[in-house]
Motif scaffolding. Structure first.
Motif, PDB file in Angstrom:
ATOM      1  N   SER A 134       7.910  12.819   9.428  1.00 22.41           N
ATOM      2  CA  SER A 134       7.605  14.136   8.851  1.00 22.41           C
ATOM      3  C   SER A 134       6.852  13.984   7.537  1.00 22.41           C
ATOM      4  N   ILE A 135       7.307  13.076   6.696  1.00 19.21           N
ATOM      5  CA  ILE A 135       6.628  12.866   5.417  1.00 19.21           C
ATOM      6  C   ILE A 135       5.208  12.382   5.642  1.00 19.21           C
ATOM      7  N   ARG A 136       5.031  11.479   6.587  1.00 22.74           N
ATOM      8  CA  ARG A 136       3.676  10.998   6.890  1.00 22.74           C
ATOM      9  C   ARG A 136       2.785  12.151   7.348  1.00 22.74           C
ATOM     10  N   SER A 137       3.319  13.027   8.184  1.00 19.24           N
ATOM     11  CA  SER A 137       2.555  14.170   8.678  1.00 19.24           C
ATOM     12  C   SER A 137       2.213  15.129   7.539  1.00 19.24           C
ATOM     13  N   TYR A 138       3.182  15.463   6.704  1.00 15.51           N
ATOM     14  CA  TYR A 138       2.935  16.344   5.556  1.00 15.51           C
ATOM     15  C   TYR A 138       1.870  15.743   4.642  1.00 15.51           C
ATOM     16  N   ALA A 139       2.000  14.458   4.360  1.00 22.90           N
ATOM     17  CA  ALA A 139       1.059  13.785   3.454  1.00 22.90           C
ATOM     18  C   ALA A 139      -0.348  13.802   4.037  1.00 22.90           C
ATOM     19  N   ASN A 140      -0.462  13.503   5.311  1.00 27.33           N
ATOM     20  CA  ASN A 140      -1.768  13.499   5.968  1.00 27.33           C
ATOM     21  C   ASN A 140      -2.410  14.873   5.920  1.00 27.33           C
ATOM     22  N   LYS A 141      -1.642  15.897   6.215  1.00 28.10           N
ATOM     23  CA  LYS A 141      -2.173  17.269   6.203  1.00 28.10           C
ATOM     24  C   LYS A 141      -2.533  17.724   4.792  1.00 28.10           C
ATOM     25  N   ALA A 142      -1.907  17.123   3.780  1.00 33.31           N
ATOM     26  CA  ALA A 142      -2.189  17.480   2.387  1.00 33.31           C
ATOM     27  C   ALA A 142      -3.329  16.657   1.798  1.00 33.31           C
ATOM     28  N   GLY A 143      -3.934  15.775   2.611  1.00 30.29           N
ATOM     29  CA  GLY A 143      -5.094  15.023   2.152  1.00 30.29           C
ATOM     30  C   GLY A 143      -4.797  13.635   1.604  1.00 30.29           C
ATOM     31  N   TRP A 144      -3.591  13.161   1.768  1.00 30.76           N
ATOM     32  CA  TRP A 144      -3.222  11.824   1.287  1.00 30.76           C
ATOM     33  C   TRP A 144      -3.552  10.768   2.330  1.00 30.76           C
ATOM     34  N   GLU A 145      -3.831   9.582   1.858  1.00 28.83           N
ATOM     35  CA  GLU A 145      -4.019   8.420   2.732  1.00 28.83           C
ATOM     36  C   GLU A 145      -2.901   7.428   2.435  1.00 28.83           C
ATOM     37  N   GLU A 146      -2.209   7.022   3.471  1.00 28.70           N
ATOM     38  CA  GLU A 146      -1.143   6.029   3.307  1.00 28.70           C
ATOM     39  C   GLU A 146      -1.776   4.646   3.198  1.00 28.70           C
ATOM     40  N   THR A 147      -1.473   3.934   2.116  1.00 29.33           N
ATOM     41  CA  THR A 147      -2.036   2.603   1.949  1.00 29.33           C
ATOM     42  C   THR A 147      -0.987   1.505   2.077  1.00 29.33           C
ATOM     43  N   MET A 148       0.300   1.881   2.063  1.00 29.89           N
ATOM     44  CA  MET A 148       1.342   0.865   2.197  1.00 29.89           C
ATOM     45  C   MET A 148       2.664   1.532   2.542  1.00 29.89           C
ATOM     46  N   LEU A 149       3.404   0.889   3.433  1.00 29.90           N
ATOM     47  CA  LEU A 149       4.779   1.272   3.736  1.00 29.90           C
ATOM     48  C   LEU A 149       5.635   0.031   3.571  1.00 29.90           C
ATOM     49  N   ASP A 150       6.700   0.153   2.799  1.00 30.07           N
ATOM     50  CA  ASP A 150       7.662  -0.939   2.626  1.00 30.07           C
ATOM     51  C   ASP A 150       9.032  -0.384   2.967  1.00 30.07           C
ATOM     52  N   SER A 151       9.553  -0.797   4.103  1.00 37.38           N
ATOM     53  CA  SER A 151      10.894  -0.357   4.515  1.00 37.38           C
ATOM     54  C   SER A 151      11.888  -1.506   4.469  1.00 37.38           C
ATOM     55  N   VAL A 152      11.515  -2.614   3.810  1.00 38.87           N
ATOM     56  CA  VAL A 152      12.360  -3.807   3.780  1.00 38.87           C
ATOM     57  C   VAL A 152      12.906  -4.109   2.380  1.00 38.87           C
ATOM     58  N   SER A 153      12.108  -3.938   1.352  1.00 35.95           N
ATOM     59  CA  SER A 153      12.501  -4.362   0.002  1.00 35.95           C
ATOM     60  C   SER A 153      13.742  -3.652  -0.519  1.00 35.95           C
ATOM     61  N   LEU A 154      13.899  -2.388  -0.197  1.00 38.56           N
ATOM     62  CA  LEU A 154      15.061  -1.623  -0.638  1.00 38.56           C
ATOM     63  C   LEU A 154      15.974  -1.377   0.561  1.00 38.56           C
ATOM     64  N   PRO A 155      17.274  -1.615   0.414  1.00 35.50           N
ATOM     65  CA  PRO A 155      18.158  -1.509   1.580  1.00 35.50           C
ATOM     66  C   PRO A 155      18.353  -0.088   2.101  1.00 35.50           C
ATOM     67  N   TYR A 156      18.253   0.936   1.259  1.00 39.39           N
ATOM     68  CA  TYR A 156      18.582   2.299   1.675  1.00 39.39           C
ATOM     69  C   TYR A 156      17.403   3.265   1.617  1.00 39.39           C
ATOM     70  N   GLN A 157      16.282   2.799   1.108  1.00 39.87           N
ATOM     71  CA  GLN A 157      15.114   3.662   0.970  1.00 39.87           C
ATOM     72  C   GLN A 157      13.872   2.947   1.487  1.00 39.87           C
ATOM     73  N   TYR A 158      12.885   3.743   1.827  1.00 37.75           N
ATOM     74  CA  TYR A 158      11.568   3.193   2.124  1.00 37.75           C
ATOM     75  C   TYR A 158      10.620   3.661   1.024  1.00 37.75           C
ATOM     76  N   MET A 159       9.538   2.925   0.869  1.00 36.86           N
ATOM     77  CA  MET A 159       8.555   3.248  -0.150  1.00 36.86           C
ATOM     78  C   MET A 159       7.193   3.399   0.508  1.00 36.86           C
ATOM     79  N   LEU A 160       6.554   4.534   0.239  1.00 40.96           N
ATOM     80  CA  LEU A 160       5.197   4.786   0.693  1.00 40.96           C
ATOM     81  C   LEU A 160       4.285   4.791  -0.512  1.00 40.96           C
ATOM     82  N   LEU A 161       3.149   4.173  -0.389  1.00 42.54           N
ATOM     83  CA  LEU A 161       2.106   4.270  -1.403  1.00 42.54           C
ATOM     84  C   LEU A 161       1.008   5.134  -0.804  1.00 42.54           C
ATOM     85  N   LEU A 162       0.720   6.253  -1.475  1.00 47.82           N
ATOM     86  CA  LEU A 162      -0.288   7.196  -1.000  1.00 47.82           C
ATOM     87  C   LEU A 162      -1.411   7.302  -2.012  1.00 47.82           C
ATOM     88  N   GLN A 163      -2.622   7.447  -1.502  1.00 48.31           N
ATOM     89  CA  GLN A 163      -3.790   7.644  -2.377  1.00 48.31           C
ATOM     90  C   GLN A 163      -4.611   8.782  -1.844  1.00 48.31           C
TER      91      GLN A 163
END
Length: 163
Positions: A134-163
């Motif tokens: 859902s977040i990826r879809s919202y971000a895409n529709k809002a004009g963001w480009e996903e440049t990185m997804l890290d779902s490993v470094s943090l045990p309970y959260q994922y991190m998206l880098l958007l530009q």
């Protein structure tokens, strides 16, 4: 993940009482804008800024009231943004992401962290989490480009880098 913020204006999105705000203000940034829709949190943040922070850190912080759909940033005001468990606190995440996008300078970035779905020993119940898709879809529709997804470094959260 924010990269080099020396001399930059950065934003703490849905800052709460300023946990990350003051950590970012201790970096060599020029200004940190703390935005939250809860006036009580902003009053607490302001009190901390004035009474508990060294002046060189506190003077770099500006608290702003935002809403579920208005990011309280002027056009291209900031070069970097940090949003930790923030989108799940907005009623209109797509609209809010679009507002954030307008406040970002060309070449800027948004570091977004949200809790992973599933039963976790910390964090909110799944009904209060936004699925990654859902977040990826919202971000895409809002004009963001996903440049990185890290779902490993943090045990309970994922991190998206958007530009």
């Amino acid at each position: 993940a924010l990269g080099d913020v020396a001399g930059d204006t950065i934003a703490d999105i849905i800052s709460g009482t300023g946990y990350f705000t003051f950590k970012m203000a201790a970096l060599p940034s020029s200004k940190v804008i703390a935005m939250d829709p809860n006036e009580r949190f902003l009053h607490t943040l302001e009190d901390r800024r004035v009474t508990r922070m060294p002046r060189d850190i506190g003077d770099k912080v500006e608290a702003r009231l935002c809403t579920d759909s208005t990011a309280a940033l002027t056009t291209k005001e900031v070069s970097a943004m940090l949003a930790v468990n923030s989108l799940s606190h907005t009623k209109y995440p797509r609209r809010f992401l679009a507002q954030l996008r307008q406040g970002l300078q060309d070449g800027g970035r948004l570091v977004l962290l949200e809790f992973k779905e599933g039963k976790l020993p910390v964090g909110p119940a799944d009904t209060f989490k936004l699925p990654l898709d859902s977040i990826r879809s919202y971000a895409n529709k809002a004009g963001w480009e996903e440049t990185m997804l890290d779902s490993v470094s943090l045990p309970y959260q994922y991190m998206l880098l958007l530009q």
